[in-house]
Design a protein around this motif. Structure first.
Motif, mmCIF file in Angstrom:
data_model
loop_
_atom_site.group_PDB
_atom_site.id
_atom_site.type_symbol
_atom_site.label_atom_id
_atom_site.label_comp_id
_atom_site.label_asym_id
_atom_site.label_seq_id
_atom_site.Cartn_x
_atom_site.Cartn_y
_atom_site.Cartn_z
ATOM 1 N N GLU A 1 -27.424 -18.535 -6.815
ATOM 2 C CA GLU A 1 -28.272 -18.402 -7.795
ATOM 3 C C GLU A 1 -29.253 -18.897 -8.709
ATOM 4 N N ASP A 2 -28.303 -20.165 -9.536
ATOM 5 C CA ASP A 2 -28.646 -20.733 -10.123
ATOM 6 C C ASP A 2 -29.573 -21.989 -9.641
ATOM 7 N N THR A 3 -29.674 -21.927 -8.165
ATOM 8 C CA THR A 3 -30.982 -22.835 -7.003
ATOM 9 C C THR A 3 -32.384 -22.456 -7.679
ATOM 10 N N GLN A 4 -32.972 -23.341 -7.914
ATOM 11 C CA GLN A 4 -34.594 -22.775 -7.657
ATOM 12 C C GLN A 4 -35.554 -23.607 -6.554
ATOM 13 N N ASP A 5 -34.307 -24.647 -6.449
ATOM 14 C CA ASP A 5 -35.611 -25.662 -5.184
ATOM 15 C C ASP A 5 -35.416 -24.880 -3.555
ATOM 16 N N ARG B 1 -32.902 -26.456 -1.269
ATOM 17 C CA ARG B 1 -31.382 -26.402 -1.321
ATOM 18 C C ARG B 1 -30.760 -24.975 -0.725
ATOM 19 N N LEU B 2 -31.948 -24.304 -1.255
ATOM 20 C CA LEU B 2 -32.005 -22.718 -0.947
ATOM 21 C C LEU B 2 -31.724 -22.745 0.474
ATOM 22 N N ARG B 3 -32.705 -23.108 1.899
ATOM 23 C CA ARG B 3 -32.555 -23.457 3.128
ATOM 24 C C ARG B 3 -31.469 -23.601 3.421
ATOM 25 N N SER B 4 -31.228 -25.110 3.088
ATOM 26 C CA SER B 4 -29.981 -25.386 3.036
ATOM 27 C C SER B 4 -28.496 -24.654 2.849
ATOM 28 N N ILE B 5 -28.997 -23.881 1.827
ATOM 29 C CA ILE B 5 -27.526 -23.462 1.881
ATOM 30 C C ILE B 5 -27.912 -21.856 2.882
ATOM 31 N N GLU C 1 -25.568 -9.800 -1.997
ATOM 32 C CA GLU C 1 -24.947 -11.075 -1.948
ATOM 33 C C GLU C 1 -26.468 -12.167 -1.356
ATOM 34 N N CYS C 2 -25.976 -11.675 -0.149
ATOM 35 C CA CYS C 2 -26.803 -12.162 1.261
ATOM 36 C C CYS C 2 -28.365 -11.279 1.228
ATOM 37 N N ARG C 3 -29.048 -10.361 1.014
ATOM 38 C CA ARG C 3 -29.840 -9.586 1.111
ATOM 39 C C ARG C 3 -31.058 -10.390 -0.706
ATOM 40 N N ALA C 4 -29.555 -10.441 -1.634
ATOM 41 C CA ALA C 4 -30.697 -11.215 -3.022
ATOM 42 C C ALA C 4 -31.286 -12.646 -2.755
ATOM 43 N N LEU C 5 -30.122 -13.602 -1.847
ATOM 44 C CA LEU C 5 -30.630 -14.943 -1.092
ATOM 45 C C LEU C 5 -31.473 -15.162 -0.325
ATOM 46 N N ARG C 6 -31.735 -14.066 0.761
ATOM 47 C CA ARG C 6 -32.847 -13.721 1.472
ATOM 48 C C ARG C 6 -33.872 -13.242 0.650
ATOM 49 N N ASP C 7 -34.346 -12.520 -0.700
ATOM 50 C CA ASP C 7 -35.236 -12.600 -1.012
ATOM 51 C C ASP C 7 -35.568 -12.831 -2.070
ATOM 52 N N LYS C 8 -34.968 -14.567 -2.992
ATOM 53 C CA LYS C 8 -34.579 -15.766 -3.551
ATOM 54 C C LYS C 8 -35.743 -16.486 -2.058
ATOM 55 N N LEU C 9 -35.066 -16.436 -1.395
ATOM 56 C CA LEU C 9 -35.259 -17.593 -0.423
ATOM 57 C C LEU C 9 -37.100 -17.405 0.243
ATOM 58 N N ASN C 10 -36.884 -16.167 0.206
ATOM 59 C CA ASN C 10 -38.671 -15.403 0.806
ATOM 60 C C ASN C 10 -39.552 -15.596 -0.429
ATOM 61 N N GLU C 11 -39.255 -15.348 -1.707
ATOM 62 C CA GLU C 11 -40.205 -15.364 -2.894
ATOM 63 C C GLU C 11 -40.270 -16.755 -3.178
ATOM 64 N N ALA C 12 -39.571 -17.536 -3.236
ATOM 65 C CA ALA C 12 -38.836 -18.909 -3.037
ATOM 66 C C ALA C 12 -40.474 -19.673 -2.300
ATOM 67 N N LEU C 13 -40.455 -19.541 -0.675
ATOM 68 C CA LEU C 13 -41.314 -19.495 0.613
ATOM 69 C C LEU C 13 -43.056 -18.875 0.183
ATOM 70 N N GLY C 14 -42.594 -18.279 -0.448
ATOM 71 C CA GLY C 14 -43.922 -17.653 -0.750
ATOM 72 C C GLY C 14 -45.384 -18.705 -1.835
ATOM 73 N N ARG C 15 -43.934 -18.680 -2.972
ATOM 74 C CA ARG C 15 -44.526 -19.625 -3.386
ATOM 75 C C ARG C 15 -45.101 -20.852 -2.903
ATOM 76 N N GLU C 16 -44.886 -21.571 -1.999
ATOM 77 C CA GLU C 16 -45.028 -22.446 -1.314
ATOM 78 C C GLU C 16 -46.599 -22.331 -0.901
ATOM 79 N N ARG C 17 -46.479 -21.344 -0.312
ATOM 80 C CA ARG C 17 -47.379 -21.407 0.601
ATOM 81 C C ARG C 17 -49.152 -20.989 0.219
#
Length: 133
Positions: A30-34, A37-41, A117-133
């Protein structure tokens, strides 16, 4: 009697699907923005996004609870047993159904929390991936 034991055995095997089959993400996501780190989790501990086990547990728990309440307040609502059950036997059946329903409902609530929680993690990961592109 044999039929009742068979039904009880099936009920025991069916309860608690979420405890057995639902996994939540590792703590700290929840606290990770990296992004790394999200990918490894997400990779280290894959989690469950399906709501089927919690819904199944919820339905079974509601059935157990509904039958227990009906038996408690209106024991004649069901086909009479042959020979008829004593009030003590009826109360034992109510207690058994309540004992089956409570952990099943707890399993449903726990599983639903993990899936959310799993869905929230997936959404956060997808959002972070979208920002990276």
């Amino acid at each position: 009697m044999e039929k009742s034991l068979a039904l009880a055995a099936v009920a025991l095997m069916m309860s608690g699907c979420s405890f057995l089959f639902v996994g939540g993400p590792s703590s700290g996501w929840e606290d990770t923005q990296d992004l790394d780190r999200l990918r490894s989790i997400a990779a280290v501990r894959p989690c469950t996004t399906s709501k089927v086990p919690p819904i199944t547990d919820g339905v079974l728990g509601a059935i157990y609870g509904g039958v227990a309440l009906t038996m408690f307040f209106n024991p004649d609502a069901f086909e009479p047993a042959d020979p008829p059950m004593t009030r003590g036997e009826e109360l034992f059946a109510v207690g058994f159904l309540a004992a089956m329903g409570a952990p099943t409902i707890w399993s449903a609530l726990s599983g639903n929390k993990k899936v959310n929680e799993c869905r929230a993690l997936r959404d956060k990961l997808n959002e972070a991936l979208g920002r990276e592109r």
